[in-house]
Scaffold this active site. Sequence first.
Site, PDB file in Angstrom:
ATOM      1  N   ASP A  10       0.761  -1.206  -0.078  1.00 42.75           N
ATOM      2  CA  ASP A  10      -0.044   0.294  -0.134  1.00 42.75           C
ATOM      3  C   ASP A  10       0.830   0.983   0.007  1.00 42.75           C
ATOM      4  O   ASP A  10       0.431   2.351   0.615  1.00 42.75           O
ATOM      5  CB  ASP A  10      -1.049   0.058   1.284  1.00 42.75           C
ATOM      6  CG  ASP A  10      -0.142   0.000   2.463  1.00 42.75           C
ATOM      7  OD1 ASP A  10       1.106  -0.224   2.508  1.00 42.75           O
ATOM      8  OD2 ASP A  10      -0.792  -0.031   3.706  1.00 42.75           O
ATOM      9  N   GLU A  11       2.166   1.148  -0.592  1.00 42.70           N
ATOM     10  CA  GLU A  11       2.953   2.241  -0.686  1.00 42.70           C
ATOM     11  C   GLU A  11       3.183   2.698  -2.182  1.00 42.70           C
ATOM     12  O   GLU A  11       3.331   1.708  -3.107  1.00 42.70           O
ATOM     13  CB  GLU A  11       4.352   1.801  -0.113  1.00 42.70           C
ATOM     14  CG  GLU A  11       4.425   1.515   1.388  1.00 42.70           C
ATOM     15  CD  GLU A  11       5.636   1.371   1.699  1.00 42.70           C
ATOM     16  OE1 GLU A  11       6.204   1.570   2.823  1.00 42.70           O
ATOM     17  OE2 GLU A  11       6.439   0.581   1.184  1.00 42.70           O
TER      18      GLU A  11
END
Lengths: 204, 353
Positions: free
Chosen positions: B255-256
């Site tokens: 989720d980066e």
Amino acid sequence: MHGLINYGLQKFFQAVHGEDVWSRIVARGHLPRDGFEPMLSYDDRLTDAMLAAAETELGERREGFLEDFGTFLVAHPLCRPVRRLLRFGGESYEDFLHSVEELGDRARLALPDLDLPQLVLEEAGAGRYAVRCRWCRPGFVPAIVGILRALADDYGALVLVEADKEARDGREGKIAVTLLDGTFASGRAFSLGVLREGSEAETG
Amino acid sequence: MHATAESGADDRGTAKEPVLQVPMAAFDRLAPISLWALTDGTITHAGPTLGKIVRQDLAGQDLFALFDFRQPRNLSTLEAIPPAGLRVLLRLRADPAIGFRGLALPIGGQVFMQLAAGVSLLEHLGAFALTAADFSPADLTSEILYLLEAQAAVLKQSRDLNRRLEEARARARKQALTDPLTGLWNRRAMLDLLETLIAARKPEPFALMQIDLDHFKRVNDTLGHAAGDHVLRQVADILQSETRREDLVARIGGDEFVLIFRSVTDPGDIDAIARRIIARLEEPIPFEGHECRISASIGTTFSQHYTHLDVDRLLEDADVATYASKRAGRGCHHIYSPRLREGGAAPPPERAS
């Protein structure tokens, strides 16, 4: 094996027997999924695997379809360049027969690493010839028979071409060629030089 | 050798009649690309293949009106051709691509020119519908034509192969540099661009922005991976719509994300973009009757703040700024400054929210 030969066989199976047959040959023979590249080299075992798979898929021994392959090389529109390069051998079928010994050298002028069957012409007089073939790969004599027959049509010559029975499987073979009539039909036109599309009409 | 050849001695070139007693038809087979002319240039006979190539009957015509002599330059009479012969290069005036080379030789009071296709003519010979019978069997012109054709065929195959390999390479490169789920660039592509920007001789300023999604784990845990994947694709769309073509949007972890804004130096601009991104990410994302709610912590660093640019250092500083946003309660944006490191020796552990 030079990729050009594998590629030629692939095109033959695709054009004459269909894409379905070809994809089954690929699967059965564990051949490259995207087919062969004419400008690369391949392990001889792949050629063997292709021919063995084709025998199973076509239900026919290789001498049968290899003769068709020889015809394909001369007569199919896809192989126009091959036919043209063969026809450079001479003005008449007889001239061509006399040029077969130069065929390998000619091919090497274009592609130095292309190894083709060695052909030697023997002349027995009265239009009777024998073409001796020798190659590192066994079983290709029928393909030469197919080429010699199809080129006779191309020149408009009436000939009998017959391979010696014992020649069929080996690395060496002898093909008897009897020239009955060198100008039986008018043949297909041929002129030197790179041609414009469609300038070489079928005339016979 | 025949007796006629022996009697054709060099010294008798000035005799009234040709020394070689050969019927012209047979001679035409020997030299199908040749011509005979009087010393004033009037052509008396031409070989059949020469006639085919220049497409006219040459007998009776003026050699110098038809042909431009390139060697010797501007030759205008055949009177001074030496007995041993003269090398000639000539071009058809009507079509300069039709050029010949050969030897001019005085024989029996006339001048004989044995010619061959010049290099420029070879590539045009295809247009003349010539066959092997048009050349002497001893002439290698037809072999040259064969070679030209074979070479063209081989060249075409090589070009096709190169094209296919290039396409395969481009495909493989694309696969190696993109994230299959979102279609965004991946970490490797992001590092490639950073290194390129840093190595550039004339450095171009850029902003490096790191975005960590907040509450994404909760979406995954409560609604499942399909929901998580859907959210990630929506995020990718939003990030791409908030950036320009020349910027880079990469997904570098679960989720980066990392964004590189090229030629951007104004912190105000970047802050406005970051706020807009947060606002859009906080809008509920519908998925199969549910609403997925996420936010983002964002940190940015600017290349112009460094005297020496280093990829690891840039990424670390963007990370420090992102943690500062998390510490500040998430859903906000910080621009890196060394002060942010003083806020705590180590980033505080993530709070469950």
